[in-house]
Scaffold this motif. Structure first.
Motif, PDB file in Angstrom:
ATOM      1  N   GLU A 162      30.238  26.470  53.817  1.00  0.00           N
ATOM      2  CA  GLU A 162      30.750  25.100  53.853  1.00  0.00           C
ATOM      3  C   GLU A 162      29.562  24.154  53.742  1.00  0.00           C
ATOM      4  O   GLU A 162      28.955  23.785  54.736  1.00  0.00           O
ATOM      5  CB  GLU A 162      31.538  24.845  55.150  1.00  0.00           C
ATOM      6  CG  GLU A 162      32.822  25.632  55.215  1.00  0.00           C
ATOM      7  CD  GLU A 162      33.574  25.416  56.514  1.00  0.00           C
ATOM      8  OE1 GLU A 162      34.812  25.296  56.471  1.00  0.00           O
ATOM      9  OE2 GLU A 162      32.925  25.371  57.566  1.00  0.00           O
ATOM     10  N   GLN A 163      29.194  23.838  52.523  1.00  0.00           N
ATOM     11  CA  GLN A 163      27.997  23.053  52.280  1.00  0.00           C
ATOM     12  C   GLN A 163      28.292  21.566  52.494  1.00  0.00           C
ATOM     13  O   GLN A 163      29.164  20.992  51.836  1.00  0.00           O
ATOM     14  CB  GLN A 163      27.489  23.281  50.855  1.00  0.00           C
ATOM     15  CG  GLN A 163      26.996  24.708  50.623  1.00  0.00           C
ATOM     16  CD  GLN A 163      26.508  24.920  49.205  1.00  0.00           C
ATOM     17  OE1 GLN A 163      27.017  24.314  48.267  1.00  0.00           O
ATOM     18  NE2 GLN A 163      25.513  25.776  49.041  1.00  0.00           N
ATOM     19  N   ILE A 178      33.796  12.346  49.002  1.00  0.00           N
ATOM     20  CA  ILE A 178      34.151  11.337  50.002  1.00  0.00           C
ATOM     21  C   ILE A 178      35.343  10.508  49.509  1.00  0.00           C
ATOM     22  O   ILE A 178      36.181  10.062  50.300  1.00  0.00           O
ATOM     23  CB  ILE A 178      32.952  10.438  50.359  1.00  0.00           C
ATOM     24  CG1 ILE A 178      33.249   9.703  51.679  1.00  0.00           C
ATOM     25  CG2 ILE A 178      32.628   9.442  49.241  1.00  0.00           C
ATOM     26  CD1 ILE A 178      32.045   9.025  52.289  1.00  0.00           C
ATOM     27  N   TRP A 179      35.450  10.329  48.193  1.00  0.00           N
ATOM     28  CA  TRP A 179      36.609   9.608  47.646  1.00  0.00           C
ATOM     29  C   TRP A 179      37.879  10.468  47.694  1.00  0.00           C
ATOM     30  O   TRP A 179      38.978   9.946  47.908  1.00  0.00           O
ATOM     31  CB  TRP A 179      36.315   9.165  46.218  1.00  0.00           C
ATOM     32  CG  TRP A 179      35.315   8.052  46.173  1.00  0.00           C
ATOM     33  CD1 TRP A 179      33.974   8.153  45.934  1.00  0.00           C
ATOM     34  CD2 TRP A 179      35.565   6.674  46.430  1.00  0.00           C
ATOM     35  NE1 TRP A 179      33.378   6.918  46.016  1.00  0.00           N
ATOM     36  CE2 TRP A 179      34.326   5.980  46.311  1.00  0.00           C
ATOM     37  CE3 TRP A 179      36.705   5.940  46.737  1.00  0.00           C
ATOM     38  CZ2 TRP A 179      34.211   4.613  46.493  1.00  0.00           C
ATOM     39  CZ3 TRP A 179      36.595   4.561  46.921  1.00  0.00           C
ATOM     40  CH2 TRP A 179      35.369   3.914  46.797  1.00  0.00           C
ATOM     41  N   TYR A 220      31.762  18.116  56.160  1.00  0.00           N
ATOM     42  CA  TYR A 220      31.072  17.853  54.894  1.00  0.00           C
ATOM     43  C   TYR A 220      30.166  16.621  54.895  1.00  0.00           C
ATOM     44  O   TYR A 220      29.268  16.522  54.064  1.00  0.00           O
ATOM     45  CB  TYR A 220      32.102  17.725  53.761  1.00  0.00           C
ATOM     46  CG  TYR A 220      32.787  19.032  53.442  1.00  0.00           C
ATOM     47  CD1 TYR A 220      32.052  20.150  53.055  1.00  0.00           C
ATOM     48  CD2 TYR A 220      34.170  19.168  53.536  1.00  0.00           C
ATOM     49  CE1 TYR A 220      32.670  21.356  52.778  1.00  0.00           C
ATOM     50  CE2 TYR A 220      34.804  20.370  53.262  1.00  0.00           C
ATOM     51  CZ  TYR A 220      34.043  21.458  52.878  1.00  0.00           C
ATOM     52  OH  TYR A 220      34.659  22.653  52.612  1.00  0.00           O
ATOM     53  N   LEU A 221      30.384  15.661  55.782  1.00  0.00           N
ATOM     54  CA  LEU A 221      29.550  14.458  55.759  1.00  0.00           C
ATOM     55  C   LEU A 221      28.157  14.743  56.322  1.00  0.00           C
ATOM     56  O   LEU A 221      28.022  15.489  57.293  1.00  0.00           O
ATOM     57  CB  LEU A 221      30.208  13.341  56.574  1.00  0.00           C
ATOM     58  CG  LEU A 221      31.461  12.707  55.971  1.00  0.00           C
ATOM     59  CD1 LEU A 221      32.079  11.711  56.946  1.00  0.00           C
ATOM     60  CD2 LEU A 221      31.135  12.009  54.655  1.00  0.00           C
ATOM     61  N   PRO A 222      27.110  14.143  55.744  1.00  0.00           N
ATOM     62  CA  PRO A 222      25.762  14.314  56.293  1.00  0.00           C
ATOM     63  C   PRO A 222      25.646  13.639  57.657  1.00  0.00           C
ATOM     64  O   PRO A 222      26.203  12.567  57.873  1.00  0.00           O
ATOM     65  CB  PRO A 222      24.867  13.624  55.252  1.00  0.00           C
ATOM     66  CG  PRO A 222      25.762  12.646  54.561  1.00  0.00           C
ATOM     67  CD  PRO A 222      27.129  13.258  54.565  1.00  0.00           C
ATOM     68  N   GLU A 223      24.930  14.271  58.578  1.00  0.00           N
ATOM     69  CA  GLU A 223      24.901  13.773  59.951  1.00  0.00           C
ATOM     70  C   GLU A 223      24.237  12.407  60.077  1.00  0.00           C
ATOM     71  O   GLU A 223      24.580  11.628  60.968  1.00  0.00           O
ATOM     72  CB  GLU A 223      24.221  14.791  60.865  1.00  0.00           C
ATOM     73  CG  GLU A 223      25.068  16.035  61.082  1.00  0.00           C
ATOM     74  CD  GLU A 223      24.557  16.893  62.218  1.00  0.00           C
ATOM     75  OE1 GLU A 223      23.820  16.374  63.076  1.00  0.00           O
ATOM     76  OE2 GLU A 223      24.894  18.081  62.259  1.00  0.00           O
ATOM     77  N   ALA A 244      39.201  17.800  59.734  1.00  0.00           N
ATOM     78  CA  ALA A 244      38.117  18.774  59.849  1.00  0.00           C
ATOM     79  C   ALA A 244      37.168  18.653  58.663  1.00  0.00           C
ATOM     80  O   ALA A 244      35.992  19.017  58.761  1.00  0.00           O
ATOM     81  CB  ALA A 244      38.682  20.188  59.933  1.00  0.00           C
ATOM     82  N   LEU A 245      37.664  18.131  57.541  1.00  0.00           N
ATOM     83  CA  LEU A 245      36.841  18.047  56.327  1.00  0.00           C
ATOM     84  C   LEU A 245      35.682  17.056  56.467  1.00  0.00           C
ATOM     85  O   LEU A 245      34.532  17.420  56.170  1.00  0.00           O
ATOM     86  CB  LEU A 245      37.723  17.707  55.120  1.00  0.00           C
ATOM     87  CG  LEU A 245      38.874  18.676  54.831  1.00  0.00           C
ATOM     88  CD1 LEU A 245      39.699  18.187  53.646  1.00  0.00           C
ATOM     89  CD2 LEU A 245      38.350  20.080  54.571  1.00  0.00           C
TER      90      LEU A 245
END
Length: 427
Positions: A214-215, A232-233, A350-353, A345-346
């Protein structure tokens, strides 16, 4: 109790009060409409005024959390929305009501971004779906408890008294948030060095194990760089079209049960609560299933839950049987909120911290735009069709189909073989 669990319980409590505050207006709506002599469209406008403020302040709330820390933003948010909850009980005309609900929405609007930043800071990827679904049970417990709490207060006193009491509960949560919600594990009062190191080790091991499973979106230098990332869209529009049926269902269900199903206040309170207790089960299952059974293929759980939820919505408004209607509305709520838990959960995966606050705030803006559109659109459809709620529910089912299609075709997931994952974890 682990310190991370204390933090999640505190976040859940604050989020639960937020949901009680925002759902109380749906219970009070028939009485506000009668006192102010308002049409269905005007009542939809009151519901949507909240979402104008709420949606408009999602991204600013996330940006503020990224810049100044989640703890400060959460505390300020609680203070503002609690004050304007109480002011809802003071208003005497439509103009004041719209203004108060807008500012109330803005106060709550800065809250979600910091919350997901807290989840990202305290939990590794393998546990974020579960932690997130625990927080999001507030979205089901709030609607479940609201009728049971609000209906007796309206019957004994008035709709205005409800908002005074809820505002006081919110101010109590200000203290709870400042005491238990902190930005990083090492900042929590009394936490041991051993627990801090365990949290860091768990996160490091999980990052290694999930590198190709899960990159995350690569870290970006700014929010605007993040906007160039297609995923993100996809999440933005997927959440938008899912929250249209969820908010349309939640905000209009009490009025539908009174006007179409002919229920009195007491029966309506019970009938409106049952689906959301079922939804709580669906929400909790979504996090566990997403983390344990669907890791690397989380989109399939989202799609399954949305499609079943759409079918149950259709069966709910078409059946003449009150008993079957209760069954179908409960199943619809259970699967729609299972979809909500699994779709959220997505972003936390997936979002950068470094942009978790503003990125999740952007995704949630899509959700709140859905919440803005749904109540007003349903009110207009009901007026245009001369009180036909069937057409309104058809819109909700269609929106489920659109959301599930966006997620299925827009989220590309890679799944390692179990042996490879186990090997990566062992390193």
């Amino acid at each position: 109790m682990k310190t991370s669990h204390k933090v999640i319980v505190a976040v859940l409590l604050c989020y639960l009060v937020a949901w009680l505050d925002r759902m109380a207006i749906s219970m009070a709506l028939p009485y506000i409409g009668k006192e102010f002599n308002l049409s269905a469209t005007a009542l939809g406008g009151i519901l949507s005024a909240f979402f104008v403020g709420y949606a408009g302040f999602q991204i600013p709330g996330g940006w503020l959390a990224d810049k100044f820390g989640a703890r400060r933003v959460i505390t300020c948010s609680l203070t503002v929305w609690s004050i304007f909850t109480m002011l809802t009980g003071v208003v005497t005309n439509m103009t004041h009501m719209l203004f108060v609900r807008f500012v109330f929405g803005a106060g709550e609007g800065v809250f979600p971004g910091p919350v997901w930043k807290i989840v990202g800071a305290w939990f590794s990827k393998k546990d974020r779906g579960t932690a997130n679904s625990c927080v999001l049970t507030s979205t089901t417990l709030g609607p479940a408890l609201t009728p049971l709490m609000v209906a007796p207060l309206i019957a004994l006193y008035s709709w205005r008294s409800v908002f005074y009491i809820l505002g006081v509960l919110g101010l109590i949560c200000v203290f709870v948030s400042w005491r238990y919600i902190v930005d990083k594990p090492e900042q929590f009062p009394g936490i041991t060095e051993e627990e801090i190191q365990r949290i860091k080790a768990d996160r490091a091991a999980d990052e290694a194990a999930s590198a190709n499973l899960e990159q995350s979106i690569a870290p970006k230098s700014s929010f605007w760089d993040l906007m160039k990332e297609p995923r993100i869209w996809v999440m933005f529009f997927g959440v938008f079209f899912l929250t249209v049926p969820i908010w349309g269902y939640m905000t209009w269900l009490p009025t539908y049960l009174v006007k179409v199903r002919g229920m009195n206040l007491t029966r309506m309170a019970v009938a409106a609560s049952i689906p959301f207790f079922v939804a709580t089960v669906g929400m909790l299952l979504s996090g566990w299933m997403s983390d344990k059974l669907f890791r690397g293929r989380r989109r399939y759980l989202v799609v399954f839950a949305e499609l079943v939820g759409a079918v149950c919505l259709y069966l709910f408004y078409t059946t003449p049987s009150p008993e079957q209607a209760t069954l179908y509305q409960s199943l619809a709520a259970g699967f729609l909120f299972m979809a909500l838990g699994s779709i959220w959960a997505l972003p936390v995966i997936y979002l950068p911290e470094n942009l978790m606050g503003s990125g999740s705030g952007f995704v949630n803006t899509g959700g709140q735009l859905g919440g803005l559109v749904a109540p007003l659109a349903l009110g207009m459809i009901i007026d245009w069709t001369g009180g036909n709620y069937d057409a309104a529910f058809q819109l909700l089912a269609l929106s489920c189909l659109i959301s599930s299609s966006i997620i299925f075709f827009g989220i590309g997931e890679k799944r390692k073989a179990p042996v490879e994952v186990a090997a990566a974890t062992a390193k």
